[in-house]
Structures are given as C-alpha cells and as structure tokens.
Design a protein around this motif. Structure first.
Motif, short mmCIF file in Angstrom:
data_model
loop_
_atom_site.label_atom_id
_atom_site.label_comp_id
_atom_site.label_asym_id
_atom_site.label_seq_id
_atom_site.Cartn_x
_atom_site.Cartn_y
_atom_site.Cartn_z
N UNK A 34 0.92 -1.30 0.04
CA UNK A 34 0.03 0.08 -0.16
C UNK A 34 0.96 1.51 -0.11
N UNK A 35 1.40 1.87 -1.39
CA UNK A 35 2.38 2.73 -1.25
C UNK A 35 1.96 4.07 -0.36
N UNK A 36 0.86 4.72 -0.96
CA UNK A 36 0.51 5.79 -0.02
C UNK A 36 0.70 5.74 1.55
N UNK A 37 0.59 4.50 2.10
CA UNK A 37 0.49 4.36 3.50
C UNK A 37 1.82 4.60 4.20
N UNK A 38 2.79 4.65 3.27
CA UNK A 38 4.16 5.05 3.94
C UNK A 38 4.47 6.24 4.25
N UNK A 39 3.46 7.19 3.83
CA UNK A 39 3.71 8.64 4.10
C UNK A 39 2.57 8.98 5.23
N UNK A 40 1.83 8.06 5.83
CA UNK A 40 0.70 8.21 6.66
C UNK A 40 1.15 7.73 8.13
N UNK A 41 1.47 8.60 8.74
CA UNK A 41 2.14 8.44 10.31
C UNK A 41 0.91 7.88 11.18
N UNK A 42 -0.43 7.81 10.70
CA UNK A 42 -1.36 7.24 11.54
C UNK A 42 -1.52 5.67 11.52
N UNK A 43 -0.36 5.07 10.53
CA UNK A 43 -0.34 3.56 10.83
C UNK A 43 1.21 3.45 10.49
N UNK A 78 9.93 5.62 14.24
CA UNK A 78 11.35 6.07 14.40
C UNK A 78 11.61 7.02 12.96
N UNK A 79 11.14 6.37 12.20
CA UNK A 79 11.40 6.77 10.74
C UNK A 79 10.24 6.29 9.72
N UNK A 80 10.30 6.80 8.64
CA UNK A 80 9.20 6.42 7.92
C UNK A 80 9.47 6.90 6.13
N UNK A 81 8.59 6.52 5.51
CA UNK A 81 8.77 6.77 3.87
C UNK A 81 9.66 5.60 3.43
N UNK A 82 9.43 4.34 4.02
CA UNK A 82 10.41 3.05 3.48
C UNK A 82 9.35 2.16 2.48
#
Length: 365
Positions: free
Chosen positions: A169-178, A209-213
């Motif tokens: 789910x590509x867009x979810x990597x930018x959504x910090x609610x998950x 800790x980090x995101x966008x992976x």
C-alpha cells in the motif's frame, strides 16, 4: 514434515560438510556448510557456546547444537502467505541471564495480516519457548502477502528497532497514523521510549522512528551505534540508508527506480524534507540481510557493509567509508542470499535460500 526432519537430521549428523573456497579481495576464503536441508530459511542468530537459532518462513524455529537440529516448540502462530511467515530471530546481549529470544513474524489480523514482534524464554534444554508474549503488532494490516520488512536490531541502550514494509500500500508509507513503511522503536517490555520523535503528537503512532520506507529487510548498527537499513525498491532504486530519528525516506514520493510497468514513481529522485539514500542500485539486486563487519578475522573489511542479493545470487560488499559497491562475493553457494551475519568469532555466515543451507565464511587455511 516428518520426512523433512529425517532428511535434515541425516544432513547434520556427524562432521560438518567439507569446505569449499571462494575468491575474494583478500584472497581465497573458506566456505563451509553449517546446516543443510532447510525449508525457506529466513534468519540466523547465535547463542552462547556455539549453538545457533534458525527461522524457517513456514513457522518453524530450529536450534542447532553439536551438529544436530531440533525444533523449538512454543513459537507464535504465523501467517505463512507469500513473503509472510516466521521471519527474523534476535538473541539479545543479555541472553545468558534473561534467556529471551525475539521473533518477528506475519500475524493474522482482522482484514489481513501485519508484522508483529514477540519475545519468549528459551528453556535450558532448548526444546521450548515459554512465557511467549507479543510486544508489538502493526496497525493497518494488508490483505496481500508482500512487504513485511521484519528485521530486529537491539540498540545500544537496549531498546529494539523493527523494520516494517508498506504491505504493498504505497501511500500508507507517508501516513503516520499507521505503521506501514516505517521503522519502529520500542522498549524491551513493549512500551514506547519517551524520546521517540513523535511521542505526544496527536494522530501519529508513537512507536515510529522513521518512515517513507518501501520494504526494509536488512538492518544493523555500525561501530558508532548508528542504525543502517537496506530496502527493496521497485524496478531499480534498492536503497541503503542511514536511519535518522524522525526522518522521511521518501517512498513513494521519490525514488531512483520506476514502477514495474516502467511508469515514473512519484515526483522524481529528490524533494526537500526527504532523505537521499547513502547508496542505491539500478538495476535492483533485491537486497535482504545487512551486516556491518567488525574486522575481527578480515581486517581489510573493517566497517564494510555486507548485503545479500536475492536476485543476482551474491553478497555485496560496500566500502564503509565511501559507501559504494566494491566487491561481489559470488559462487555456487550464494544462491538467493537471505541473511548475512557476523558470528562471535568474526566469521561471516549467510543463508542461501536456494540451497536451503547456512554457510560460514572464514580465512582459508
């Protein structure tokens, strides 16, 4: 299963399989099979006294002791579908006192499955995990069978890092609610460290800790205690990243690859506020396990990164100072390299999924 175990015991009985040699930048090195007959092995880690643990993706944890493998009972129930199943195993520094073993796995959840982290205590005879409990499980499960991430790293302060893929789910990597497409950090008891970057911020998961992976399947600490990760890109754009607190690594907004269709990904290769990879591959090598070498047996490789390639059947060595690929360790044994780890004695161990075997690299005698 019974026939598989019988074959495994036959392979392990008696002396270890005779060693082969492999050419490297340090000359010939010895490559020795340590255990064979494995069914989709995913990770290996070491116990005191020369024993080691191995995970198989279908759900089995093995303890190898004195040339014999035994199944460790009491492991959590896993969702073995696609890339999911029983994944990483991590033996903490205080194992001799705590007897704790950490496992990451795909866990069935309402609406699909997500990555989870569990801990249990290994019995003295090595036959069972007891007091097994789940410390963490990802919010926002995916219905498919891909991109679970799943490497566990023990930080210097004893907290735990766990890598998570975006589950397709590509867009979810930018959504910090998950938790999709993130690296999370938790305490040994499953609580959230007070100094995590998003603690107390409304609508953001505090474990992040980090995101966008996209799908980080390898992670390790360097000599300074800094976290590094390697992750799968799409068609091109596999990345090595130094992981920084609270940083955004850009997926799927920026990438050095393209979609498998050839279509452009996101907005290009760079955007303000998003991290650049320390190194990337194009074409993709399908990277998995990551190890940063101490130099104990091979002094010339001190500080270098070793990364397994599932696609091109080799171990990539990246120069630790300039972070570029300087060598490919490749031979008949390096078929679909899933994990690369350093043993306590400084030898380099790797998992060949294609061979169903764990090998040990050491200086040629």
């Amino acid at each position: 299963m019974r026939n598989l175990m019988f074959g495994l015991f036959l392979t392990l009985s008696g002396a270890v399989v005779s060693a082969q040699t492999l050419s490297s930048s340090t000359g010939q090195v010895q490559v020795q099979a340590m255990v064979s007959g494995l069914d989709t092995p995913w990770a290996v880690d070491f116990l005191p006294g020369g024993e080691f643990l191995v995970t198989e993706r279908e759900g089995r944890l093995l303890l190898v002791r004195g040339g014999q493998a035994q199944t460790v009972k009491g492991t959590p129930k896993v969702h073995a579908k696609g890339q999911g199943g029983l994944l990483d195993v991590m033996v903490p520094r205080d194992f001799a006192q705590s007897r704790e073993v950490f496992l990451s796995f795909a866990k069935r959840q309402k609406g699909g499955a997500g990555t989870a982290l569990a801990v249990g205590r290994l019995s003295q005879d090595g036959q069972r995990l007891t007091d097994v409990r789940i410390l963490f499980e990802a919010v926002a499960p995916g219905s498919g069978g891909r991109h679970f991430g799943s490497r566990i790293v023990e930080a210097r302060d004893g907290s735990l890092f766990l890598t998570l893929g975006e589950r397709g789910n590509r867009p979810s990597a930018q959504e910090l609610s998950n938790h999709n497409g993130t690296i999370v950090r938790i305490n040994r008891d499953g609580t959230v460290p007070d100094d995590n970057p998003f603690v107390g911020q409304s609508g953001i998961r505090p474990e992040i800790w980090s995101y966008g992976h996209r799908n980080p399947q390898g992670a390790a600490l360097d000599r300074q205690g800094r976290l590094w990760a390697v992750e799968h890109g799409a068609k091109g754009g596999d990345e090595v990243n130094r992981i920084k607190k609270g940083a955004n690594y850009g997926w799927p907004v920026i990438s050095y690859g393209t979609h498998y269709s050839g279509a452009k990904i996101g907005e290009g290769t760079a955007k303000p506020g998003m991290e650049q990879p320390a190194h990337y591959w194009d074409p993709s090598i399908a990277p998995s396990g990551l190890m940063i070498y101490s130099g104990k047996l091979f002094s010339a490789w001190r500080g270098d990164l070793f990364i397994g390639s599932l696609k091109f059947d080799y171990i990539s060595r990246l120069d630790g100072k300039n972070l570029r690929e300087v060598e490919q360790l490749k031979g008949g044994e390096t078929e679909r390299v899933r994990d690369v780890v350093e043993a306590p004695d400084g030898s380099i161990w790797f998992i060949s999924v294609g061979k169903g075997t764990i090998y040990r690299i050491s200086p040629a005698s």
